[in-house]
Design an enzyme around this catalytic site. Structure first.
Site, short mmCIF file in Angstrom:
data_model
loop_
_atom_site.label_atom_id
_atom_site.label_comp_id
_atom_site.label_asym_id
_atom_site.label_seq_id
_atom_site.Cartn_x
_atom_site.Cartn_y
_atom_site.Cartn_z
N THR A 156 -8.84 7.04 0.56
CA THR A 156 -8.61 5.64 0.87
C THR A 156 -7.14 5.44 0.44
O THR A 156 -6.73 6.10 -0.54
CB THR A 156 -9.69 5.05 0.17
OG1 THR A 156 -9.08 3.69 0.00
CG2 THR A 156 -9.82 5.46 -1.32
N ASP A 157 -6.59 4.20 0.88
CA ASP A 157 -5.37 3.77 0.30
C ASP A 157 -5.43 3.14 -0.97
O ASP A 157 -4.53 3.26 -1.71
CB ASP A 157 -4.69 2.89 1.42
CG ASP A 157 -5.70 1.44 1.51
OD1 ASP A 157 -6.80 1.55 1.01
OD2 ASP A 157 -5.12 0.55 2.32
N GLU A 158 -6.70 3.13 -1.42
CA GLU A 158 -6.73 2.50 -3.01
C GLU A 158 -6.28 3.44 -3.83
O GLU A 158 -6.15 2.95 -4.97
CB GLU A 158 -8.36 2.07 -3.06
CG GLU A 158 -9.08 1.08 -2.32
CD GLU A 158 -9.75 0.16 -3.03
OE1 GLU A 158 -10.03 0.21 -4.03
OE2 GLU A 158 -10.28 -0.87 -2.42
N TYR A 176 -13.92 2.75 -8.84
CA TYR A 176 -14.16 3.43 -7.37
C TYR A 176 -12.71 4.21 -7.17
O TYR A 176 -12.88 5.52 -6.70
CB TYR A 176 -14.30 2.50 -6.50
CG TYR A 176 -14.01 2.97 -4.90
CD1 TYR A 176 -14.78 3.92 -4.44
CD2 TYR A 176 -12.85 2.21 -4.57
CE1 TYR A 176 -14.47 4.15 -3.34
CE2 TYR A 176 -12.73 2.63 -2.99
CZ TYR A 176 -13.45 3.80 -2.48
OH TYR A 176 -13.20 4.15 -1.20
P1 NAD Z 1 -20.80 3.50 2.79
O1 NAD Z 1 -20.91 3.23 1.28
O2 NAD Z 1 -21.00 2.66 4.05
O3 NAD Z 1 -21.47 4.93 3.15
C1 NAD Z 1 -21.75 6.05 2.17
C2 NAD Z 1 -22.63 6.63 2.65
O4 NAD Z 1 -22.83 8.13 1.65
C3 NAD Z 1 -24.10 6.36 2.51
O5 NAD Z 1 -24.75 6.79 3.99
C4 NAD Z 1 -24.93 7.00 1.31
O6 NAD Z 1 -26.06 7.31 1.56
C5 NAD Z 1 -23.87 8.33 1.29
N1 NAD Z 1 -24.09 9.01 -0.01
C6 NAD Z 1 -23.75 8.33 -1.02
N2 NAD Z 1 -23.87 9.17 -2.07
C7 NAD Z 1 -24.45 10.09 -1.70
C8 NAD Z 1 -24.65 11.54 -2.09
N3 NAD Z 1 -24.58 11.73 -3.61
N4 NAD Z 1 -24.79 12.61 -1.42
C9 NAD Z 1 -25.15 12.44 -0.03
N5 NAD Z 1 -24.98 11.27 0.56
C10 NAD Z 1 -24.40 10.16 -0.22
O7 NAD Z 1 -19.16 3.83 3.00
P2 NAD Z 1 -18.23 3.71 4.08
O8 NAD Z 1 -17.61 2.59 4.15
O9 NAD Z 1 -18.72 4.28 5.25
O10 NAD Z 1 -17.07 4.92 3.56
C11 NAD Z 1 -17.06 6.23 3.82
C12 NAD Z 1 -16.04 7.04 3.24
O11 NAD Z 1 -14.81 6.56 3.60
C13 NAD Z 1 -16.05 6.92 1.57
O12 NAD Z 1 -15.59 8.12 1.31
C14 NAD Z 1 -14.85 5.80 1.61
O13 NAD Z 1 -14.34 6.22 0.15
C15 NAD Z 1 -14.09 6.24 2.60
N6 NAD Z 1 -13.12 4.91 2.97
C16 NAD Z 1 -13.79 3.77 3.30
C17 NAD Z 1 -13.12 2.49 3.50
C18 NAD Z 1 -13.70 1.33 4.00
O14 NAD Z 1 -12.92 0.39 4.16
N7 NAD Z 1 -14.77 1.22 4.26
C19 NAD Z 1 -11.57 2.92 3.89
C20 NAD Z 1 -10.88 4.05 3.73
C21 NAD Z 1 -11.77 5.13 3.19
O1 DAU Z 2 -8.59 -0.14 1.10
C1 DAU Z 2 -9.62 0.85 1.54
C2 DAU Z 2 -11.03 0.37 0.78
O2 DAU Z 2 -11.34 -0.74 1.57
C3 DAU Z 2 -12.02 1.56 0.78
O3 DAU Z 2 -11.77 2.62 0.16
C4 DAU Z 2 -13.49 0.97 0.21
O4 DAU Z 2 -14.42 1.83 0.25
C5 DAU Z 2 -13.81 -0.54 0.67
O5 DAU Z 2 -14.80 -1.16 0.20
C6 DAU Z 2 -12.73 -1.30 0.91
O6 DAU Z 2 -12.17 -1.91 -0.51
P1 DAU Z 2 -11.83 -3.50 -0.84
O7 DAU Z 2 -12.12 -3.67 -2.40
O8 DAU Z 2 -10.47 -3.87 -0.40
O9 DAU Z 2 -13.01 -4.22 0.05
P2 DAU Z 2 -13.88 -5.43 -0.10
O10 DAU Z 2 -14.40 -5.50 1.42
O11 DAU Z 2 -14.64 -5.44 -1.15
O12 DAU Z 2 -12.80 -6.68 -0.31
C7 DAU Z 2 -11.91 -6.62 0.67
C8 DAU Z 2 -10.81 -7.88 0.01
O13 DAU Z 2 -11.71 -9.18 -0.13
C9 DAU Z 2 -10.71 -7.81 -1.31
O14 DAU Z 2 -9.21 -8.06 -1.87
C10 DAU Z 2 -11.62 -8.38 -2.25
C11 DAU Z 2 -11.93 -9.66 -1.51
N1 DAU Z 2 -13.34 -9.94 -1.48
C12 DAU Z 2 -14.47 -9.28 -1.21
C13 DAU Z 2 -15.71 -9.55 -1.31
C14 DAU Z 2 -16.85 -8.70 -1.05
C15 DAU Z 2 -13.63 -11.43 -1.59
O15 DAU Z 2 -12.47 -12.44 -1.87
N2 DAU Z 2 -14.98 -11.81 -1.67
C16 DAU Z 2 -15.88 -11.00 -1.45
O16 DAU Z 2 -17.15 -11.55 -1.50
#
Ligand code: NAD
Ligand code: DAU
Length: 341
Positions: free
Chosen positions: A126-128, A151
């Site tokens: 992730t970019d985080e 995280y």
């Molecule tokens: P999500 O939380 O929707 O899904 C995570 C999945 O992993 C779930 O199905 C959960 O059951 C499974 N899981 C969790 N712990 C596990 C374990 N110990 N063993 C097996 N399975 C397990 O997450 P997402 O948003 O789909 O993100 C997927 C990946 O992409 C993550 O690695 C996250 O860091 C990365 N990512 C997410 C975003 C985003 O914006 N959502 C952006 C960049 C990278």
């Molecule tokens: O940048 C990639 C990341 O994006 C992934 O690695 C993470 O898994 C994914 O959860 C996401 O992280 P963020 O913290 O950026 O996403 P989130 O949707 O939780 O929040 C997006 C922005 O919105 C952040 O600045 C916080 C804000 N926010 C979020 C929630 C849930 C609010 O203002 N109110 C809210 O209720």
């Protein structure tokens, strides 16, 4: 070709499984997912009877589970999505599960990949991991890792373990670092689906702080195509940033959603900020664009419309994931949150 996709029942993982099964008739996918609150088999109900999709309900942080999966299936490529993925949970519930899955789990997968002669290991990062930007500039693959929440720290740790496995044991690995995803099947704890779900019920939309934190938003299907390209053509040992050059303040996204749903801005409620809240993310993804000829396909506006449409059409899905434990979670995180300022 047999892929081990971990976390394939989650948001991005299930979109990736769908993308691969529909794009490549010859592919087989072993989907290893322990099904936490974020894992949902309804995301993949279309592939219930597809023999190319095998579910293994197992934990990547358990050595026994990992060994069992690798012994039962000959795996060519591992694509590791499995993670605890929500920043607020890592801050307000605790980091332990994040350390177990996001760090220990990755090392167990890397060890198994080495022992079982896997051809390639794709780590979905992730970019985080880069931390927060000031008013100017973008993250490149050379930006130092500086995570600011538990995280992000566990994801950065995982990236270093993947790097170490490549350097010391010659594991063929690639790491993708993507910006904020949105689209179908995203659990309504993340900004966009949470705001859609609340707006549909005329509930307040909790915007953290001043709402001016900036994220770069990418449609999940574009992310999946990028992962596919990196998996097939990325250079070993390399990191690829993935973003769509749509970096805007949260408040702007929330207002766009309200307009699409024909709801008033008065639903917006500024609440207490997230601790250590990263101010701005922006991605330089020229490396993947130049080397692998990847580019996002939909405009942000069209992708956001498609997402809103999907949530409107899939109200049952939304209702199911918001029942039970979700209510307690929402009350815990938002119930006692004071106003911003
Ligand atoms: P999500 O939380 O929707 O899904 C995570 C999945 O992993 C779930 O199905 C959960 O059951 C499974 N899981 C969790 N712990 C596990 C374990 N110990 N063993 C097996 N399975 C397990 O997450 P997402 O948003 O789909 O993100 C997927 C990946 O992409 C993550 O690695 C996250 O860091 C990365 N990512 C997410 C975003 C985003 O914006 N959502 C952006 C960049 C990278
Ligand atoms: O940048 C990639 C990341 O994006 C992934 O690695 C993470 O898994 C994914 O959860 C996401 O992280 P963020 O913290 O950026 O996403 P989130 O949707 O939780 O929040 C997006 C922005 O919105 C952040 O600045 C916080 C804000 N926010 C979020 C929630 C849930 C609010 O203002 N109110 C809210 O209720």
């Amino acid at each position: 070709m047999r892929l081990l996709v971990t976390g394939g029942a989650g948001f991005i993982g299930s979109n990736f499984v769908r993308h691969m099964l529909t794009s490549y008739p010859e592919i087989e996918i072993v989907n290893m997912d322990v099904l936490t609150y974020a894992g949902n088999l309804e995301n993949l109900s279309a592939f219930e009877d597809d023999e190319r999709h095998i579910l293994e309900r197992r934990n990547i942080a358990s050595e026994e589970d990992v060994e069992s999966v690798f012994r039962s299936h000959e795996i060519d490529i591992v694509v590791n999505f499995a993670a605890e993925s929500h920043v607020d949970r890592s801050l307000h519930i605790g980091a332990e599960a994040f350390i177990r899955t996001n760090v220990m789990g990755v090392q167990l997968l890397l060890d198994a990949a080495r022992v079982h002669g896997v051809q390639r290991f794709v780590q979905i990062s992730t970019d985080e991991v880069y931390g927060s930007l000031g008013p100017e500039g973008q993250f490149t693959e050379q930006t130092p890792l500086a995570p600011n929440n538990p995280y992000a720290a566990t994801k950065a740790g995982a990236d270093l373990l993947v790097r170490a496995a490549h350097k010391s044991h010659g594991i063929d690995s690639v790491i993708t670092r993507c910006s904020n995803n949105f689209g179908p099947y995203q659990f309504p704890e993340k900004l966009i689906p949470l705001m859609i779900a609340n707006a549909l019920e005329d509930k307040p939309l909790p915007v953290y702080g001043d709402g001016m934190n900036v994220r770069d938003w990418i449609y999940v299907q574009d992310h999946c195509q990028a992962i596919d390209a990196v998996m097939r053509k990325g250079r070993t040992g390399e990191v690829y940033n993935i973003g769509s050059d749509h970096d805007v303040p949260n408040l702007e996204i929330v207002k766009q959603l309200l307009a699409l749903l024909d709801k008033p801005d008065s639903l917006i409620q500024f609440v207490e900020d997230r601790p250590g809240h990263d101010r701005r993310y922006a991605m330089d993804s020229s490396k993947i664009r130049d080397e692998l000829a990847w580019t996002p396909t939909l405009s942000f506006e069209d992708a956001l419309k498609a997402t809103v449409h999907w949530y409107l059409e899939n109200d049952e899905w939304l209702e199911h994931v918001r029942s039970g434990a979700y209510q307690g979670y929402y009350e815990m995180l938002y119930g006692e949150r004071g106003p911003a300022g």
